[in-house]
Design a protein around this motif. Sequence first.
Motif, PDB file in Angstrom:
ATOM      1  N   UNK A 144       0.824  -1.206   0.000  1.00  0.00           N
ATOM      2  CA  UNK A 144       0.000   0.000   0.000  1.00  0.00           C
ATOM      3  C   UNK A 144       0.864   1.264   0.000  1.00  0.00           C
ATOM      4  N   UNK A 145       2.100   1.131   0.499  1.00  0.00           N
ATOM      5  CA  UNK A 145       2.985   2.282   0.538  1.00  0.00           C
ATOM      6  C   UNK A 145       2.834   3.094   1.814  1.00  0.00           C
ATOM      7  N   UNK A 146       2.142   2.549   2.793  1.00  0.00           N
ATOM      8  CA  UNK A 146       2.036   3.187   4.111  1.00  0.00           C
ATOM      9  C   UNK A 146       1.628   2.103   5.105  1.00  0.00           C
ATOM     10  N   UNK A 147       1.620   2.453   6.374  1.00  0.00           N
ATOM     11  CA  UNK A 147       1.257   1.465   7.377  1.00  0.00           C
ATOM     12  C   UNK A 147      -0.255   1.212   7.338  1.00  0.00           C
ATOM     13  N   UNK A 148      -0.650  -0.049   7.473  1.00  0.00           N
ATOM     14  CA  UNK A 148      -2.076  -0.390   7.444  1.00  0.00           C
ATOM     15  C   UNK A 148      -2.497  -0.879   8.828  1.00  0.00           C
ATOM     16  N   UNK A 149      -3.606  -0.347   9.318  1.00  0.00           N
ATOM     17  CA  UNK A 149      -4.117  -0.792  10.619  1.00  0.00           C
ATOM     18  C   UNK A 149      -5.042  -1.981  10.409  1.00  0.00           C
ATOM     19  N   UNK A 150      -4.663  -3.129  10.964  1.00  0.00           N
ATOM     20  CA  UNK A 150      -5.528  -4.295  10.787  1.00  0.00           C
ATOM     21  C   UNK A 150      -6.618  -4.346  11.835  1.00  0.00           C
ATOM     22  N   UNK A 151      -6.232  -3.963  13.054  1.00  0.00           N
ATOM     23  CA  UNK A 151      -7.231  -4.092  14.099  1.00  0.00           C
ATOM     24  C   UNK A 151      -8.123  -2.868  14.043  1.00  0.00           C
ATOM     25  N   UNK A 152      -9.417  -3.118  14.111  1.00  0.00           N
ATOM     26  CA  UNK A 152     -10.341  -2.001  14.063  1.00  0.00           C
ATOM     27  C   UNK A 152     -10.742  -1.664  15.484  1.00  0.00           C
ATOM     28  N   UNK A 153     -10.659  -0.392  15.801  1.00  0.00           N
ATOM     29  CA  UNK A 153     -10.965  -0.017  17.169  1.00  0.00           C
ATOM     30  C   UNK A 153     -12.476   0.068  17.339  1.00  0.00           C
ATOM     31  N   UNK A 154     -12.940  -0.719  18.286  1.00  0.00           N
ATOM     32  CA  UNK A 154     -14.387  -0.792  18.469  1.00  0.00           C
ATOM     33  C   UNK A 154     -14.701  -0.446  19.912  1.00  0.00           C
ATOM     34  N   UNK A 155     -15.408   0.641  20.114  1.00  0.00           N
ATOM     35  CA  UNK A 155     -15.731   1.020  21.486  1.00  0.00           C
ATOM     36  C   UNK A 155     -16.715   0.012  22.055  1.00  0.00           C
TER      37      UNK A 155
END
Length: 508
Positions: A244-255
């Motif tokens: 992707x050319x940048x850092x990817x967040x895999x974990x989705x923050x769920x309140x």
Amino acid sequence: MNDKENNNYVLELLDIHKSYGSKVVNDNITMRLKKNEIHALLGENGAGKTTLMNIAYGLVCPDSGKIKVNGTTLVLENSSAAIKNGIGMVHQHFMLIDSFTVLENIVLGRECKKQGVFTDLQKSKIEIQALLEQYNFEIDLEAKVKDISVGMQQKVEIVKMLYRGAKILILDEPTAVLTPKEIDDLLVVLKGLSESGHSIIIITHKLKEIKKSAQRCTIIKHGKLVATVDVKETDEDQLASMMVGRKVEFSVEKRAHHFSKTLFKVDKLCVNDYRGIRAVNNVSFDIREGEILGIAGVDGNGQSELVEAIAGIRKIESGHFFIEGNNITHKKPREIIDSGVSTIPEDRQKMGLILPFNLAFNLILHKYAIRPFSKFGFLNFESIRKQASSRLKAFDVRPDDPNYLASALSGGNQQKLIIARALFDNPKLLIACQPTRGLDVGAIEYIHKMIIEHRNKGRSILLVSHELDEIIDLSDRVLVFYEGKIVGMLEGKAIEERKIGLLMAGGE
Ligand SMILES: Nc1ncnc2c1ncn2[C@@H]1O[C@H](COP(=O)(O)OP(=O)(O)O)[C@@H](O)[C@H]1O
Ligand SMILES: [Mg+2]
């Protein structure tokens, strides 16, 4: 490089260049496949992976560059030339004939002949049976292709290539349509093949599969080679950011929050499929405010019919559904939208968009008849364009030009456009069907974020997906569908892959 090293490569794509008009799709890419290797090819949607592989398979002619097979430079004029040189490819969309048997499909175009003219199916069958035994494939050769699962069809495609003597196998996104169990099976098959003298290139977006099966991975981005890496020495985060050319967040923050009110309720719903056969069989469930309810299941177990019934585009045989206590069964699609239900349809091109329309019109397909988009029966173009412009920016659709045609967007951007429309006026219930099918990790990350944000606003989401990771990451509760019925309900910690996978396959 000395000769000995050179001999290790069964296939070399050297400085391959291909443009379509002014668009460079493969920009001097070099990729080498070793003998007995499983080599993954990774890249965002539109990066140029399929084009590169079509070049290796003789389907697309490169503008420049060299192809070597076992050290010898070849010109592959068509796929027959590739097959003759031991290269076989299984495409993303299978090319089998539904009404033919498995055996007929495998031999098609390579029939054994009796007395030089008559097709000798029996002789072919014996040869193919030997192949199946050799590689431990369990396939019913007499079954019609239309009656076997997608996973099985995939194996038929592979056997078809092996029967033609392929030593180099190219698989274009083979796991996109498979269940978790089928994926595991396929990876075992590929491992067996690579150990018995075959070399394999596999295109997949799923980093987990790359880690599980491949020795090396080549990453391309916007048609350019990024790197070829050793999979053992790379982790999923690194693979994703190279792609992707940048850092990817895999974990989705769920309140975490407390669910209280029921928003949507389905009561004893029965729906038939297009053949008149019961597809949704006496299904009841509810969704609370601020909740994502995931529906897991293998394609074709009633999920599509359920969603179509709720959206008002499929007849309901019996049962009811309610939003905030109001009965909206048998209402027209427009009335259902007006009651606060919005849908991301599973087929973004056939059902989601009108491809020859521009982005602005696609954004108001469900709202064009009301103010501010229409006044006294006339469309208000200025207001349509202005709305579109700000929406396209807000939802990161690229390009964000309202006059651009929907057909010209990439898959990921088409999906963002649909989501921009689906979330138009903050619907009470969002039905999201296969929201990330076929998309790369960057686009998936974005879409997941939008879905979670909607949930965190206290809205409800019905998520239908064959993608187990997606169901597990996003859902607060999971229902598993099997043959039109709910066979399991999992919540909180009980939501785990093995359990869901088992239920999806009809197990306990
Ligand atoms: N026959 C074609 N004519 C014009 N453009 C094409 C053609 N085939 C592919 N492209 C373009 O080339 C790019 C790369 O496509 P593709 O190789 O299918 O990517 P990937 O398989 O990585 O998703 C895309 O932008 C696509 O639109
Ligand atoms: Mg492709």
